[in-house]
Structures are given as structure tokens and as C-alpha cells.
Design a protein around this motif. Structure first.
Motif, PDB file in Angstrom:
ATOM      1  N   VAL A 177      88.471  74.782  87.830  1.00 39.90           N
ATOM      2  CA  VAL A 177      88.121  73.894  86.712  1.00 39.90           C
ATOM      3  C   VAL A 177      86.886  74.457  86.013  1.00 39.90           C
ATOM      4  O   VAL A 177      86.120  75.209  86.622  1.00 39.90           O
ATOM      5  N   THR A 178      86.698  74.103  84.759  1.00 40.71           N
ATOM      6  CA  THR A 178      85.467  74.501  84.057  1.00 40.71           C
ATOM      7  C   THR A 178      84.342  73.600  84.571  1.00 40.71           C
ATOM      8  O   THR A 178      84.519  72.385  84.661  1.00 40.71           O
ATOM      9  N   ALA A 179      83.210  74.208  84.908  1.00 40.20           N
ATOM     10  CA  ALA A 179      82.099  73.446  85.500  1.00 40.20           C
ATOM     11  C   ALA A 179      81.402  72.593  84.449  1.00 40.20           C
ATOM     12  O   ALA A 179      81.179  73.052  83.326  1.00 40.20           O
ATOM     13  N   MET A 204      81.066  71.486  94.642  1.00 40.91           N
ATOM     14  CA  MET A 204      81.434  70.112  95.032  1.00 40.91           C
ATOM     15  C   MET A 204      82.211  69.431  93.912  1.00 40.91           C
ATOM     16  O   MET A 204      83.165  68.704  94.149  1.00 40.91           O
ATOM     17  N   GLU A 205      81.790  69.748  92.679  1.00 42.97           N
ATOM     18  CA  GLU A 205      82.489  69.191  91.516  1.00 42.97           C
ATOM     19  C   GLU A 205      83.956  69.650  91.527  1.00 42.97           C
ATOM     20  O   GLU A 205      84.868  68.853  91.316  1.00 42.97           O
ATOM     21  N   ALA A 206      84.160  70.936  91.842  1.00 42.42           N
ATOM     22  CA  ALA A 206      85.522  71.481  91.896  1.00 42.42           C
ATOM     23  C   ALA A 206      86.313  70.805  93.020  1.00 42.42           C
ATOM     24  O   ALA A 206      87.459  70.389  92.827  1.00 42.42           O
ATOM     25  N   ALA A 213      87.307  76.207  93.099  1.00 41.74           N
ATOM     26  CA  ALA A 213      85.933  76.413  92.616  1.00 41.74           C
ATOM     27  C   ALA A 213      85.904  76.135  91.121  1.00 41.74           C
ATOM     28  O   ALA A 213      86.946  75.942  90.489  1.00 41.74           O
ATOM     29  N   SER A 214      84.707  76.147  90.579  1.00 40.43           N
ATOM     30  CA  SER A 214      84.595  75.931  89.135  1.00 40.43           C
ATOM     31  C   SER A 214      84.132  77.216  88.464  1.00 40.43           C
ATOM     32  O   SER A 214      83.641  78.135  89.132  1.00 40.43           O
ATOM     33  N   VAL A 215      84.286  77.243  87.152  1.00 35.00           N
ATOM     34  CA  VAL A 215      83.887  78.425  86.364  1.00 35.00           C
ATOM     35  C   VAL A 215      82.850  77.967  85.345  1.00 35.00           C
ATOM     36  O   VAL A 215      83.083  77.002  84.615  1.00 35.00           O
TER      37      VAL A 215
END
Ligand SMILES: Cc1ncc(COP(=O)(O)O)c(C=O)c1O
Length: 351
Positions: A177-179, A204-206, A213-215
Motif C-alpha cells: 500500500v502507499t504509506a 504497522m500501517e501496511a 509493507a508500504s511504499v
């Protein structure tokens, strides 16, 4: 209040309000620490080094860091890693060069020159007997006091640990996901310092969104990096694209990937390799996407913000690049053979 100890929220014995907290003797403390570790079946940290103690520690109960160390309470420390695969250390020199660059940006002077750091890490790995896992090592401003400035710390400290891990090549695709967690400003993102709270919150957001993970995307809309990995793309024209390293960590694995990728150009599989700013819209339109980092070394990404990347399947060029990196880790020139003592005994027994 019955005065008895209760079960804490973490399932471990705690203390009810009003109960006297014991003052532990050194012997009791050592016993408690050893008891904690005695229940662990496989010791995940087979060796540690600390310049504070001046040696290698094999007892996990004694793998400790002083509470007044400025890395602990002020985040004044830098770190780096290296992979141990089949008894070899991979790309240790590249990681150590980045480590010393991070230290200089964080104004921490190393207690040892690079070759001594390298020698300590090799000897610690040999003492650990670990043949698959990773190294993690830190340079800290050191213990001294609880002030903000580290000027009262007499000596910087070098800590290192071996972490046993049975990692292998990753071929299955993951979701990202986009962070929305803000990324670190360039000075802090380009040095590998111990302040990883933004990275922790980003992963954690991801996880909360069921993603791997996030990007991060920077303020000007360019792709940055993942929370502990670099990111790379294959364009529809079959070019390998990596975001410029100006505002992010220069990944050792990403740099190695860039050095190896021309082999796929020679085979006519890839059309080119570029390191440049990549706009979010361009990235989202790519044919393939991957994470790049030491322990992966390459991880295919098949979904981003709920939409498929390319055709939503693990890309062929991603797998070809993953094979290149994995072969390099298994048999390439960037490896150091760890001189385990058993090997010497084995060799002597054969003579
Ligand atoms: C923020 C960040 N970016 C990128 C990377 C990838 O770097 P490397 O390939 O050296 O593991 C890491 C891992 O250390 C990282 O923490």
C-alpha cells in the motif's frame, strides 16, 4: 488488596498495586535472566560482540546494553547488516562502507578502523557456528549520562549480534500500500540510524491493511522506498527502473542488482537500466514491481493499493533478476568464507 502478585496484561506475573517491588541482587538477576533463556528451545542469537565488554558473548542472558547508552535513550546510534548464507558473509565490505558513512553523518567516531570491525564480525560469526542468518551491528555514541549531547560519553561502542534465520529466495508475490505515515527527511533517510519509528509505523500501517509493507512517495510525488527495503520497477518497455538514491537509503542489494542487471540486457531480456525520479502515476503503470533488500533479496509485488501490478502475476523479469541475485549470494565474488573452528578440525582430520 490481598497483597499477592497477579497476572499482568501480557500473561506474565505482575504486581498488584501496593505490593513491595523486590530489590534484586546480582546473583538473582543473573539467575532470572538465565531462567528466561532456559525455556527457549533454539537460541536465536548464537553470538554477540560488545566493545564495552571487549569480547564475544555466547550466553544470551549476558547480551546486554547499558541503560545510559545514548543509542538507547537518545537514538544516537547507527547500524547495518549482512547476510550469512551457507557459511559465507555476503557483501560485508559494502555494508561496512555504508555503516561508516552513516556513523560520520551521525557524528559518531568508530572505535576501530574498518578492517578491525570486519575482523571482529568474522570472528563473531565463526564463534556463533551459525551458517544461515544475518548480522546486525551498531555504532553508538556510547554510555555516559542521560543528557542530550553525547559530549559526556567517554567512548563510542561497537555492538554486533548474529541472528539465526533460515531465509530462502522469495518467489511469491505480495501486496503493498502507499504509506500515509510521513517519510524521514533526506538527512535522516540517507543514513542508517536507529531512529526507525517512522519505518515501524509505516509497516504497522501496511499490516493493518493486510499488506506486506508500504511504499513511501515523497512530497514531489516521486517514489521513495519501503520501510526497510528499496523498491524497483520493470516498465512496459522492459526497462529496470530504480528511484534515485538522493533522498532515501542507498540499498546495498539495490546497488548489487544494478551491477548484475546488465547480464539480462546482454541476453536480450531487459532493454535498459535507469536510476531516476519516478512519478507515482508512472510507477503504477509499470509491468512489474519488486522490493529489494538484504534478506529477500528480491520480493515480487503483485498488488498495490488494491489494484494488480501489471497482469497481477509474479513477473518473469522479476524472477530472472531474483535468480541473478540469489546466484550471486550463493556463488558470487562478494562473499567471505567464515573460518569456523569445526572446519579447521574437519580439515585436520582429513590430512
Ligand atoms: C529504509 C531502508 N531502505 C532500504 C533498505 C535496503 O537496504 P539493503 O539492501 O542494504 O538491505 C533498508 C535495509 O536496510 C532500509 O532500512
Amino acid at each position: 488488596m490481598d497483597g499477592s502478585s497477579s497476572q499482568s496484561a501480557y500473561g506474565k506475573p505482575g504486581f498488584s498495586a501496593g505490593v513491595r517491588v523486590p530489590v534484586c541482587s546480582t546473583t538473582q538477576l543473573i539467575e532470572k535472566l538465565q531462567l528466561k533463556w532456559s525455556t527457549v528451545k533454539e537460541q536465536p542469537y548464537p553470538a554477540m560482540y560488545s566493545s564495552y565488554f571487549g569480547g564475544i558473548i555466547l550466553d544470551p542472558a549476558m547480551m546486554l546494553v547499558p541503560i545510559d547508552d545514548h543509542m538507547v535513550h537518545r537514538g544516537h546510534g547507527v547500524f547495518d547488516t549482512a547476510v550469512i548464507l551457507n557459511g559465507y558473509l555476503y557483501e560485508l565490505d559494502t555494508h561496512l562502507d555504508r555503516f561508516l558513512k552513516s556513523a560520520s553523518k551521525a557524528k559518531i567516531s568508530s572505535p576501530f578502523p574498518k578492517e578491525t570491525l570486519k575482523n571482529i564480525l568474522i570472528q563473531m560469526t565463526a564463534a556463533s557456528k551459525c551458517r544461515r542468518g544475518s548480522l546486525r551491528y551498531w555504532l553508538s555514541a556510547g554510555p555516559g549520562d542521560f543528557l542530550l549531547s553525547s559530549s559526556g560519553c567517554p567512548e563510542p561502542v561497537f555492538y554486533a549480534v548474529v541472528i539465526a534465520d533460515n531465509f530462502s529466495q522469495r518467489k511469491e508475490g505480495v501486496k503493498v500500500v502507499t504509506a500515509s505515515t510521513p517519510m524521514k527527511p533526506p538527512l535522516f533517510a540517507t543514513m542508517k540510524n536507529v531512529n526507525y519509528l517512522p519505518n515501524v509505523l509505516a509497516i504497522m500501517e501496511a499490516e493493518e491493511k493486510n499488506a506486506f509493507a508500504s511504499v513511501w512517495v515523497d512530497e514531489s510525488g516521486h517514489i521513495a522506498e519501503g520501510p526497510n527495503v528499496n523498491v524497483a520497477f520493470i516498465s512496459k518497455k522492459k526497462e529496470l527502473l530504480l528511484p534515485a538514491f538522493d533522498n532515501i537509503l542507498t540499498g546495498c542489494t539495490a546497488k548489487r542488482l544494478l551491477a548484475l542487471a546488465p547480464k539480462l540486457i546482454e541476453k536480450g531480456l531487459l532493454k535498459g537500466v535507469e536510476i531516476r525520479n519516478i512519478k507515482l502515476e508512472e510507477a503504477k503503470d509499470s509491468a512489474e514491481m519488486m522490493f529489494v533488500g538484504s534478506t529477500l533479496p528480491l520480493l515480487p509485488i503483485i498488488e498495490w493499493d488494491g489494484k494488480p501490478v501489471g497482469n497481477g502475476k509474479v513477473g518473469e523479469l522479476t524472477l530472472a533478476l531474483s535468480d541473478l541475485l540469489w546466484e550471486d549470494m550463493i556463488s558470487g565474488p562478494e562473499r567471505i568464507c567464515v573460518p569456523y573452528e569445526d572446519d579447521g578440525a574437519l580439515l585436520r582430520s582429513k590430512l
